[in-house]
Write an enzyme that holds these catalytic residues in place. Structure first.
Site, PDB file in Angstrom:
ATOM      1  N   ALA A   1      -4.972  -2.571  12.101  1.00  0.00           N
ATOM      2  CA  ALA A   1      -4.607  -3.563  10.975  1.00  0.00           C
ATOM      3  C   ALA A   1      -3.496  -4.381  11.160  1.00  0.00           C
ATOM      4  CB  ALA A   1      -4.152  -2.615   9.745  1.00  0.00           C
ATOM      5  N   CYS A   2      -3.803  -5.687  10.729  1.00  0.00           N
ATOM      6  CA  CYS A   2      -2.746  -6.967  10.740  1.00  0.00           C
ATOM      7  C   CYS A   2      -2.761  -7.495   9.529  1.00  0.00           C
ATOM      8  CB  CYS A   2      -3.099  -7.820  11.830  1.00  0.00           C
ATOM      9  SG  CYS A   2      -4.689  -8.789  11.515  1.00  0.00           S
ATOM     10  N   ASP A   3      -1.918  -8.587   9.476  1.00  0.00           N
ATOM     11  CA  ASP A   3      -1.588  -9.072   8.023  1.00  0.00           C
ATOM     12  C   ASP A   3      -2.892  -9.742   7.440  1.00  0.00           C
ATOM     13  OD1 ASP A   3       0.054  -9.969   6.191  1.00  0.00           O
ATOM     14  OD2 ASP A   3      -0.254 -12.085   6.894  1.00  0.00           O
TER      15      ASP A   3
ATOM     16  N   ILE B   1      -3.979  -4.935   6.559  1.00  0.00           N
ATOM     17  CA  ILE B   1      -3.385  -3.654   5.922  1.00  0.00           C
ATOM     18  C   ILE B   1      -3.726  -3.214   4.653  1.00  0.00           C
ATOM     19  CG2 ILE B   1      -0.978  -3.182   5.366  1.00  0.00           C
ATOM     20  CD1 ILE B   1       0.062  -4.456   7.884  1.00  0.00           C
TER      21      ILE B   1
END
Length: 493
Positions: free
Chosen positions: A411-413, A444
């Site tokens: 997960a990233c922004d 996320i």
């Protein structure tokens, strides 16, 4: 003293997480629709009278897309983020009010009224939940959305649109003032540090792009598309690591440079700055230089270059203005390279060691084993050691066994850049090890409830825990090359 420092650190962390959440919410309305923005940008670059291949017939698509399609997409997406499908419908409906009520593209208006209208509807739905007689649910749902949406669209048409238009005019006037007085390069002094805190998508798609698109419609191009997305500063820093860096950072820098410059994934170079925070000066110097060069040669793009790669820059460059666009990228890379190289070369040996992730990890473990804190800091170190041991015990308790793990989520922004790259790397390692575990990536805020392990950059782990508290969380420093990948594969194969 230790308690005060811990409280201060906790407070600053909470503020950072709060800012990241708000920025993620803003960019979350634009990022899923970025393909539509790129389509509009390409049609604009090709077919308007000053485009690469002027065509009056196809140029008719430009104005309706920017005035209606793109704001409605943003309004719908913002609504779904607040109240799912019903929120998306009322978000698009009320966005139509601000579109008709003004004469400028209503991107900021859509970002305001889309989620706002969905929130109002959500509160109504909560208030009547469980109180509707059986058989009347569909009637109440449809008429409540229609009545509330109709009232809000009239308010948006007569009031909100004019307010947003006034705000947009003020912001545009401020930008024009900075451009005309050659002060706009100073904005990068704020943008570059914010990017490293993973606010890049919020800045670019949540703040700059809405204003830039309006400017591009009026002037045919906008420099604002290039303030955050310039790949030059990051390229210069990675080149400096390639030449004067050391350890694993130097070995991984060439691959990171290719992914960053041609793939447009800027998050790939953030850990290299976090390893040696002084390098933020190089990013700032490169960003200011690049924007100054853009301003000097009156460069601009016709649409958002997303991702921020050199390929997207060339695709969005106006006809006959490739050289001005490239000049800002090149000068930014040169300046950031020179500054970063000087900072890396003049670092003390203990600071240089921070460049090597593996050495830093090993050094930390050795210090724990040896237990050799300095006399002056013995008490504080002992407390920190106990806290670390406690955290490690919790982490160990949270480790899921091989039989419990079926899905690993990166997960990233935005869920489209660094997380996709990390998932791809781990997926290949898992496949090579013969593991059937699913490896995927997401934003996320969209981490699925069935995620067993969630992998994030260490600055984003707190947010990920809040979204998926049931999952095991792994924090990493570098999506491109992390020892945690091999450790995880060995544990689960």
């Amino acid at each position: 003293m230790l308690v005060a420092q811990t409280s201060s650190s906790s407070a600053s962390g909470s503020v950072r997480v709060g800012v990241q959440k708000f920025g993620r919410f803003l960019s979350g309305m634009v990022m899923p629709n970025i393909g539509a923005f790129i389509a509009w940008g390409l049609i604009t670059a090709l077919f308007i009278p000053t485009g690469w291949y002027p065509n009056e017939y196809f140029a008719k698509l430009v104005d309706p897309m920017i005035k209606y399609l793109l704001p409605l997409l943003i309004g719908y997406t913002g609504g779904t983020m607040v109240h799912k499908q019903r929120g998306g419908v009322i978000g698009a409906l009320v966005t139509m009010g601000v579109i008709i009520g003004t004469d400028i593209p209503m991107f900021l208006g859509a970002m305001a009224v889309g989620p706002g209208a969905a929130w109002v509807l959500k509160q109504f739905d909560k208030s009547v939940e469980g109180k509707i007689k059986s058989g009347f649910e569909m009637l109440v749902n449809n008429f409540s959305l229609g009545i509330i949406g109709g009232a809000l669209v009239m308010i948006a048409y007569s009031i909100v649109g004019r307010i947003i238009e006034a705000v947009t005019n003020v912001l545009s006037s401020g930008v024009e003032f900075l451009v005309h007085h050659h002060l706009i390069p100073l904005v990068n002094i704020l943008i570059e540090p914010a990017k490293v805190l993973f606010l890049n998508n919020a800045i670019n798609h949540g703040v700059l792009s809405p204003i830039a698109i309006e400017q591009a419609q009026q002037a045919g191009k906008s420099i604002l598309f290039m303030l955050e997305s310039n790949p030059g500063p990051g390229l210069g820093i990675l080149l400096a690591y390639m030449i004067v860096g050391r350890g694993s950072a130097r070995q991984s820098a060439p691959g990171a440079a290719i992914i960053h410059f041609f793939g447009g994934i800027h998050e790939i170079y953030f850990p290299y700055i976090l390893m040696n925070p002084r390098l933020i000066l190089a990013a700032m110097a490169g960003g200011v230089t690049g924007t100054f060069t853009f301003s000097l040669f009156n460069a601009g793009l016709v649409g958002p270059p997303s991702p921020g790669s050199i390929i997207a820059y060339l695709a969005m460059a106006p006809r006959g203005e490739i050289l001005p666009v490239l000049s800002g990228v090149i000068t930014a890379a040169i300046v950031s390279f020179v500054v970063a190289a000087l900072l890396l070369k003049t670092s003390k040996k203990s600071e240089e060691d921070q460049d090597d992730l593996e050495e830093a990890t090993k050094r930390m473990k050795d210090m724990k084993a040896a237990g050799t804190p300095s006399t002056a800091a013995a008490a504080a170190a002992e407390g920190a050691k106990e806290a670390t041991a406690s955290a490690e015990a919790v982490s160990a308790a949270e480790h899921k066994s091989k039989d419990e793990v079926h899905k690993i989520v990166f997960a990233c922004d935005a869920g489209m850049g660094s997380s996709a790259m990390g998932a791809s790397i781990l997926r290949k390692k898992m496949k090579a090890a013969g593991s059937p575990i699913e490896v995927t990536n997401t934003a996320i805020s969209d981490i699925p409830s069935d995620a067993d392990i969630v992998v994030t950059h260490k600055t984003l782990t707190d947010r990920a825990r809040g979204v998926a508290p049931q999952a095991e969380h792994i924090s990493i420093d570098n999506f491109l090359k992390s020892p945690e990948y091999d450790t995880l594969v060995e544990r689960l194969k």
